[in-house]
Design a protein around this motif. Structure first.
Motif, mmCIF file in Angstrom:
data_model
loop_
_atom_site.group_PDB
_atom_site.id
_atom_site.type_symbol
_atom_site.label_atom_id
_atom_site.label_comp_id
_atom_site.label_asym_id
_atom_site.label_seq_id
_atom_site.Cartn_x
_atom_site.Cartn_y
_atom_site.Cartn_z
ATOM 1 N N ARG B 55 25.228 37.571 37.990
ATOM 2 C CA ARG B 55 25.091 38.666 38.936
ATOM 3 C C ARG B 55 25.646 39.839 38.106
ATOM 4 O O ARG B 55 24.954 41.132 38.309
ATOM 5 N N ASP B 58 22.796 40.854 35.833
ATOM 6 C CA ASP B 58 21.639 41.359 36.811
ATOM 7 C C ASP B 58 22.054 42.774 37.040
ATOM 8 O O ASP B 58 21.062 43.659 36.886
ATOM 9 N N SER B 59 23.397 43.163 37.453
ATOM 10 C CA SER B 59 23.547 44.346 37.875
ATOM 11 C C SER B 59 23.416 45.487 36.358
ATOM 12 O O SER B 59 23.158 46.557 36.861
ATOM 13 N N MET B 62 19.935 46.300 36.294
ATOM 14 C CA MET B 62 19.556 47.292 37.254
ATOM 15 C C MET B 62 19.852 48.757 36.732
ATOM 16 O O MET B 62 19.070 49.450 37.037
ATOM 17 N N MET B 88 26.583 50.122 39.620
ATOM 18 C CA MET B 88 26.903 48.692 39.752
ATOM 19 C C MET B 88 27.815 48.300 40.787
ATOM 20 O O MET B 88 27.629 47.172 41.495
ATOM 21 N N LEU B 91 26.117 48.271 43.932
ATOM 22 C CA LEU B 91 25.364 47.066 44.262
ATOM 23 C C LEU B 91 26.041 45.749 44.325
ATOM 24 O O LEU B 91 25.831 44.841 45.197
ATOM 25 N N LEU B 92 27.129 45.487 43.396
ATOM 26 C CA LEU B 92 27.795 44.152 43.544
ATOM 27 C C LEU B 92 28.664 44.146 44.811
ATOM 28 O O LEU B 92 28.664 42.979 45.233
#
Lengths: 235, 208
Positions: B55, B58-59, B62, B88, B91-92
């Motif tokens: 994760r 992935d962030s 992004m 980030m 988002l997380l």
């Protein structure tokens, strides 16, 4: 031309990572400079290093993005100088008369920027470095202040990601990954369209339009002024 | 004023000509510049909300960073890298509502194109709602669903498709293309309200 600040081989490493790599730049009296670069190119770090320098032979002002004045009122900060005529003109021009008795800690970001500029103009600095802050003002106000600073014979070094502002400056520096990628007279730098595109830097609208029109054979050269461009197109 | 007055589900709302300090932001994550003095890595900083490596990686992607970004020391990040870190974090942390403060001021045009696509994706695919404090009509165009413009007498509401609007230019800087077309119009050369340089170029070519 009189040299104000000469920087030779400025290096900054943070946690084993080169943020500024052998930067050498010279700032001359009367030649204001526009500094730009894509994200993380080292602009703010450069200004922070300038702020740390001891430049004894000249008077220097540095306004970083997070610079503030906390204690006192606007009046307290600006009336340390006893030349009131000098102070009054600056205050009126920057609109600080409207917040004259306000506490510095209550000022908006825009007014704090103007207060800092006023402070350095009143101190009659030789050179003033401003990191990005003017971007938060409207374009008309920004242009007005840049012209005023120049008129007061203060060399302005201004960093911004708004490429349109480059047109207010005779000299331009582009940073990229901590190095000086290109520098020179603004129009000459802006003519390096391919390099600037590779660096992720756009062009001011009128310059970009001129370049495209020149490719079509509709204009003879690159214009930085909409009036001159319009006049040429329909001469 | 509360930010919740402006949040609209799965939409991007712009607040223009607002004083950020006069809008109270609760129940949202605010992405704005601030300095961090923590001598810890990005990974450690984000560990308070996420410790899953996939994760975290992935962030990074992004926000257009590679996984090396996770090893960077937070106090050494640049202004723009900090903004990406906060994004980030938003988002997380699975915040539904994200507030962006003057995000457009820190990046060049090419970089902003990337973020425009990201913000649209967050709203259309990731069930986010975004409110952005922004005075840049160019940035807002083709991005925001609605724009609220703060003036001395009232707050005006504009549809996101109607941002090239004379009412707005009384308070916000006119996009340069609009300014030039207006200048030509004032000198007897009338052109349509183009928003793309390519279209204006073709029109000038036909006209000259």
């Amino acid at each position: 031309m009189e040299k104000l600040i000469e920087i030779t081989n400025m290096n900054v490493k943070l946690n084993n990572r080169k943020v500024l790599d052998n930067i050498s730049l010279t700032f001359f009296k009367g030649v204001s400079v526009f500094i730009t670069g894509s994200a993380s190119s080292g602009k703010t770090t450069f200004f922070r290093e300038i702020a740390k320098r001891q430049d004894r032979k000249i008077k220097k002002g540095v306004i970083l993005e997070d610079t503030i004045i906390e204690p006192g009122t606007v009046r307290d900060v600006l009336t340390q100088d006893d030349d009131y005529n000098n102070v009054a003109d600056v205050i009126a021009f920057l609109g600080l008369d409207k917040v004259w008795l306000s506490k510095c800690c209550t000022l908006s970001y825009e007014n704090m920027t103007k207060l800092l500029i006023a402070k350095y103009l009143i101190q009659k600095v030789d050179i003033l470095f401003i990191d990005r802050r003017l971007q938060f003002l409207k374009e008309k106000e920004r242009k007005r202040i840049i012209e005023y600073i120049n008129k007061r014979q203060v060399t302005l070094v201004y960093s911004s990601s708004n490429i349109e502002d480059s047109l207010y400056f005779p000299y331009m520096v582009v940073l990229d990954k901590g190095i000086v990628a290109i520098e020179g007279k603004t129009m000459q730098v802006l003519a390096e369209e391919k390099l600037l595109k590779r660096l992720g830097i756009g062009l001011p609208f009128i310059i970009d339009l001129s370049i495209q029109l020149k490719l079509y054979g509709l204009v003879d050269k690159v214009y930085s002024d909409k009036r001159k461009l319009g006049k040429y197109l329909w001469k | 004023m509360e930010i919740s007055d402006f949040v609209k589900k799965n939409k991007i709302i712009a607040l223009s000509n607002f004083n950020v300090s006069e809008v109270n932001a609760v129940d949202c994550f605010v992405v704005r510049t601030r300095t961090l003095s923590d001598n810890i890595s990005v990974r450690e900083y984000l560990s308070k909300i996420c410790s899953n490596d996939k994760r975290l990686e992935d962030s990074c992607k992004m926000v257009n960073e590679n996984s090396d970004f996770l090893n960077r020391i937070v106090m050494h990040l640049s202004t723009t890298e900090l903004l990406k870190l906060f994004l980030m974090e938003a988002l997380l942390g699975k915040y539904k509502n994200i507030v962006l403060v003057n995000f457009d001021m820190y990046f060049m045009e090419k970089e902003l194109l990337f973020f425009k696509k990201l913000f649209r994706k967050l709203v259309d695919k990731y069930d986010k709602s975004i409110v952005m404090f922004c005075d840049n009509v160019n940035f807002m165009f083709d991005l925001v669903d609605e724009m609220y413009l703060n003036t001395a007498d009232r707050i005006y509401e504009f549809d996101g498709k109607d941002l090239y609007n004379k009412k707005i230019y009384k308070y916000l800087d006119k996009p340069k293309i609009v300014d030039f077309i207006e200048y030509l119009g004032n000198n007897g050369k009338v052109f349509d309200n183009y928003t793309e340089m390519k279209e204006l170029l073709k029109a000038i070519y036909r006209e000259v």
